[in-house]
Design an enzyme around this catalytic site. Structure first.
Site, PDB file in Angstrom:
ATOM      1  N   HIS A  91       2.273   4.500  -3.137  1.00 51.39           N
ATOM      2  CA  HIS A  91       2.138   5.830  -2.924  1.00 51.39           C
ATOM      3  C   HIS A  91       3.266   6.483  -3.139  1.00 51.39           C
ATOM      4  CE1 HIS A  91      -1.743   6.503  -0.722  1.00 51.39           C
ATOM      5  NE2 HIS A  91      -1.333   5.713   0.321  1.00 51.39           N
ATOM      6  N   HIS A  98       0.671  -1.291   0.010  1.00 56.51           N
ATOM      7  CA  HIS A  98      -0.015   0.074  -0.016  1.00 56.51           C
ATOM      8  C   HIS A  98       0.870   1.189  -0.063  1.00 56.51           C
ATOM      9  CE1 HIS A  98      -3.489   2.409   1.813  1.00 56.51           C
ATOM     10  NE2 HIS A  98      -2.603   3.117   1.686  1.00 56.51           N
ATOM     11  N   GLU A  99       1.806   1.339   0.957  1.00 51.60           N
ATOM     12  CA  GLU A  99       2.569   2.526   1.193  1.00 51.60           C
ATOM     13  C   GLU A  99       3.511   2.629  -0.100  1.00 51.60           C
ATOM     14  OE1 GLU A  99       2.319   4.756   3.159  1.00 51.60           O
ATOM     15  OE2 GLU A  99       0.738   3.634   3.702  1.00 51.60           O
TER      16      GLU A  99
HETATM   17 ZN    ZN Z   1      -2.251   5.445   2.280  1.00 52.76          ZN
END
Ligand code: ZN
Length: 375
Positions: A75, A71-72
């Site tokens: 980004h 997830h990170e």
């Molecule tokens: Zn996030």
């Protein structure tokens, strides 16, 4: 100088980005492994040996963490592509917080950067859930299918929770980007998101208290922590927005130290300490050659040279080279300079006018201005 709200220990680098982990994640991973192997799994799927529950619990916690990192990282990758510098990613109990620096590429890019994380969690959840469904259709209903279903639900929940419209959650950033594009005013968008975050944080704390009264101990504490975090983040966000707003009206010339003491790059450290520092009391010095700054040295860098090496070490050798610190002009608003300051010369920038060095500005000068001008 902008310190992350969440501290954490280092885990190493992935795709060049340092990944840190906050204590809350380790606690959460242990809780997950423990709760699954001691309670949920044996209760729901009885009849397996103990080691099978332990192994499944630990594997589930690991896959959970891998999902958070994915997830990170998504980004970080999209942010990098849009010209942001991702300094560090710190995992915490709801996912992660990326420490992103640089000048914003605009609301559209920001929306993409913050939407991709929940999207990845959603995809991980859908994929793991799909595998569980295939296994179930093949007649494999048991420990493995059960734990995969659990992981799918958790990732879908992470996607949903991160979409809450409160900074620094992804939902808060997406809301800010949307408001920014819609009204064309970034400051107002920031303040609105901080306001929403404060309301949401208060609501989550209240929910936690209600849960506590009803006897759901751990979940209640988690909710209260989350709410407290949202409140603190909203205040930080509001303070930062107001500070930037103040600084947008202040030109660099008002905060800089004019005509800083310069030093020839080939002077030795010993020479410098004898002839410059003690007399002047400044703590950053541009090194100039033919009137042009070629490097910038701070007292901290000089002090790191051991006394016996000071005679044969030149200032150039310990300085921050020209391509690694920031230049500005007397008329640039301080709010524009701020995101460009970096750590090489401890957040200092040189001020140039018509090709001449006219001043130096430090992050301390800037924070002093904020304090003086804050309402
Ligand atoms: Zn996030």
């Amino acid at each position: 100088m902008r310190r992350s709200l969440i501290a954490g220990a280092g885990l190493g680098r992935i795709a060049g980005v340092p990944i840190g982990v906050n204590w809350s994640v380790l606690v959460l991973a242990l809780l997950i492994a423990g709760a699954l192997s001691e309670g949920t799994l044996p209760d729901t799927y009885p009849g397996y040996p103990n080691w099978a529950y332990d192994l499944t619990g630990v594997l589930a916690a690991v896959i959970f963490l891998v999902g958070l990192v994915a997830h990170e990282l998504s980004h970080a990758i999209v942010a990098n592509r849009n010209g942001f510098e991702v300094r560090r990613i710190t995992l915490w109990m709801l996912g992660g917080v990326a420490d992103v620096r640089g000048v914003s590429p605009g609301p559209g890019a920001e929306a993409r950067i913050f939407a991709v994380g929940p999207l990845v969690s959603l995809l991980v959840g859908a994929f793991v859930g799909g595998v569980a469904a295939v296994l179930a259709l093949a007649g494999l209903t048991g420990l493995v299918t059960g734990v995969l279903t659990w992981l799918a639900v958790v990732h879908l929940a992470i996607a949903a929770l991160n979409l809450l419209p409160a900074a620094p959650l992804d939902g808060g950033r997406i809301l800010r980007a949307a408001l920014w594009r819609w009204r064309g005013d970034r400051t107002q968008a920031n303040l609105t998101v901080a306001w929403v975050g404060r309301g949401l944080g208060t609501a989550v704390i209240a929910l936690g208290l209600v849960a506590l009264v009803r006897g759901s101990g751990l979940g209640a504490v988690w909710l209260a922590l989350l709410g407290w975090f949202m409140l603190a983040a909203a205040s930080t966000e509001e303070y930062r927005t107001n500070a930037l707003e103040t600084l947008s009206e202040v030109p660099v010339r008002e905060v800089m130290t004019a005509q800083p003491q310069t030093v020839p790059p080939d002077a030795s450290v010993a020479d410098f300490l004898d002839h410059y520092v003690i007399r002047r009391g400044h703590n950053a010095f541009p090194l100039t050659e033919d009137g042009q700054p070629v490097a910038l040295v701070t007292l901290d860098r000089v002090r790191q040279v051991p006394p016996e090496r000071r005679g044969d070490t030149t200032m150039r050798q310990v300085a921050c080279p020209r391509d690694q610190f920031t230049f500005t002009t007397p008329d640039e608003p301080v709010s524009d300079l701020l995101p460009r300051l970096n750590g090489c010369a401890e957040g200092r920038a040189l001020v140039m006018s018509d090709g001449h060095l006219v001043g130096i500005v430090s992050s301390r000068d800037i924070s002093r201005t904020i304090q003086r001008r804050a309402p």
